[in-house]
Design a protein around this motif. Structure first.
Motif, mmCIF file in Angstrom:
data_model
loop_
_atom_site.group_PDB
_atom_site.id
_atom_site.type_symbol
_atom_site.label_atom_id
_atom_site.label_comp_id
_atom_site.label_asym_id
_atom_site.label_seq_id
_atom_site.Cartn_x
_atom_site.Cartn_y
_atom_site.Cartn_z
ATOM 1 N N GLY A 69 -9.623 1.188 2.382
ATOM 2 C CA GLY A 69 -8.367 1.000 3.099
ATOM 3 C C GLY A 69 -7.267 0.373 2.265
ATOM 4 O O GLY A 69 -6.254 -0.068 2.802
ATOM 5 N N ARG A 70 -7.455 0.353 0.987
ATOM 6 C CA ARG A 70 -6.464 -0.234 0.087
ATOM 7 C C ARG A 70 -5.250 0.690 -0.006
ATOM 8 O O ARG A 70 -5.396 1.871 -0.307
ATOM 9 N N PRO A 71 -4.048 0.196 0.259
ATOM 10 C CA PRO A 71 -2.860 1.058 0.173
ATOM 11 C C PRO A 71 -2.599 1.497 -1.267
ATOM 12 O O PRO A 71 -2.851 0.751 -2.208
ATOM 13 N N LEU A 93 1.488 21.038 -10.898
ATOM 14 C CA LEU A 93 2.859 21.447 -10.590
ATOM 15 C C LEU A 93 2.976 22.006 -9.175
ATOM 16 O O LEU A 93 3.959 21.720 -8.479
ATOM 17 N N ARG A 94 1.989 22.788 -8.739
ATOM 18 C CA ARG A 94 2.005 23.296 -7.357
ATOM 19 C C ARG A 94 2.025 22.144 -6.367
ATOM 20 O O ARG A 94 2.793 22.143 -5.414
ATOM 21 N N LEU A 95 1.165 21.181 -6.593
ATOM 22 C CA LEU A 95 1.093 20.030 -5.694
ATOM 23 C C LEU A 95 2.402 19.239 -5.709
ATOM 24 O O LEU A 95 2.963 18.921 -4.657
ATOM 25 N N ILE A 96 2.894 18.944 -6.897
ATOM 26 C CA ILE A 96 4.131 18.164 -7.033
ATOM 27 C C ILE A 96 5.312 18.873 -6.372
ATOM 28 O O ILE A 96 6.161 18.234 -5.752
ATOM 29 N N ASN A 97 5.362 20.196 -6.480
ATOM 30 C CA ASN A 97 6.457 20.957 -5.875
ATOM 31 C C ASN A 97 6.312 21.116 -4.362
ATOM 32 O O ASN A 97 7.288 21.405 -3.677
ATOM 33 N N ALA A 98 5.101 20.911 -3.848
ATOM 34 C CA ALA A 98 4.862 21.114 -2.416
ATOM 35 C C ALA A 98 4.840 19.825 -1.599
ATOM 36 O O ALA A 98 5.133 19.849 -0.404
ATOM 37 N N VAL A 99 4.512 18.710 -2.229
ATOM 38 C CA VAL A 99 4.315 17.462 -1.483
ATOM 39 C C VAL A 99 5.257 16.386 -2.004
ATOM 40 O O VAL A 99 5.174 15.998 -3.171
ATOM 41 N N PRO A 100 6.138 15.869 -1.154
ATOM 42 C CA PRO A 100 7.021 14.772 -1.580
ATOM 43 C C PRO A 100 6.222 13.481 -1.800
ATOM 44 O O PRO A 100 5.162 13.288 -1.198
ATOM 45 N N ALA A 101 6.741 12.619 -2.649
ATOM 46 C CA ALA A 101 6.071 11.355 -2.966
ATOM 47 C C ALA A 101 5.762 10.549 -1.707
ATOM 48 O O ALA A 101 4.688 9.950 -1.595
ATOM 49 N N GLU A 102 6.671 10.543 -0.736
ATOM 50 C CA GLU A 102 6.461 9.785 0.505
ATOM 51 C C GLU A 102 5.221 10.254 1.254
ATOM 52 O O GLU A 102 4.511 9.458 1.847
ATOM 53 N N GLU A 103 4.966 11.556 1.221
ATOM 54 C CA GLU A 103 3.807 12.104 1.921
ATOM 55 C C GLU A 103 2.497 11.854 1.176
ATOM 56 O O GLU A 103 1.420 12.012 1.744
ATOM 57 N N MET A 104 2.575 11.480 -0.087
ATOM 58 C CA MET A 104 1.366 11.213 -0.871
ATOM 59 C C MET A 104 0.826 9.799 -0.631
ATOM 60 O O MET A 104 -0.314 9.524 -0.974
ATOM 61 N N LYS A 105 1.612 8.934 -0.046
ATOM 62 C CA LYS A 105 1.158 7.552 0.160
ATOM 63 C C LYS A 105 -0.154 7.520 0.938
ATOM 64 O O LYS A 105 -0.263 8.127 2.007
ATOM 65 N N ASN A 106 -1.144 6.835 0.354
ATOM 66 C CA ASN A 106 -2.477 6.663 0.940
ATOM 67 C C ASN A 106 -3.215 7.979 1.178
ATOM 68 O O ASN A 106 -4.141 8.046 1.971
ATOM 69 N N ARG A 107 -2.822 9.000 0.467
ATOM 70 C CA ARG A 107 -3.408 10.338 0.602
ATOM 71 C C ARG A 107 -4.225 10.672 -0.648
ATOM 72 O O ARG A 107 -3.870 10.277 -1.751
ATOM 73 N N VAL A 108 -5.301 11.406 -0.442
ATOM 74 C CA VAL A 108 -6.116 11.889 -1.553
ATOM 75 C C VAL A 108 -6.051 13.404 -1.562
ATOM 76 O O VAL A 108 -6.293 14.041 -0.528
#
Length: 115
Positions: A69-71, A93-108
């Motif tokens: 649960g570590r942020p 590059l596909r991932l970076i172009n599809a997912v904004p940094a905000e949506e990556m928070k606490n995501r794997v």
């Protein structure tokens, strides 16, 4: 905001770093950050503080840290030696172009899902 990457010791291949930088991605390696020979939780803490998504081949340890649960700013994990440098670059590059940094928070995210 676009994802900024932090590559731990496992993933900081010079050819990969050069290839993704040439495509405009903001990348910082463990070597550049003076984080060589540090524990995984230290790499994750550094990346989080710097607002960078951590890319690693160390799937087991980072999944365990995520499960605590570590942020964090996000994790991209891959099986070591499963993808060529070119394949890693294309998938990142596909991932970076599809997912904004905000949506990556606490995501794997697993690199294998970005074919």
């Amino acid at each position: 905001m676009t994802i900024r990457l932090y590559l731990d010791e496992d993933t900081m291949d010079k050819a990969l770093v050069s290839a993704i930088r040439a495509r405009g991605v903001d990348v910082l390696t463990a070597h550049e950050a003076n984080m060589i020979e540090r524990k995984d939780d230290e790499h994750l803490g550094f990346a989080t503080t710097a607002g960078r998504v951590l890319y690693s081949f160390n799937v087991g340890d980072y999944c365990r840290l995520n499960g605590q649960g570590r942020p964090h700013a996000g994790l991209i994990l891959a099986q070591q030696q499963r993808h060529s440098v070119g394949d890693q670059m294309r998938r990142l590059l596909r991932l970076i172009n599809a997912v904004p940094a905000e949506e990556m928070k606490n995501r794997v995210e697993f690199l294998s899902a970005w074919a």
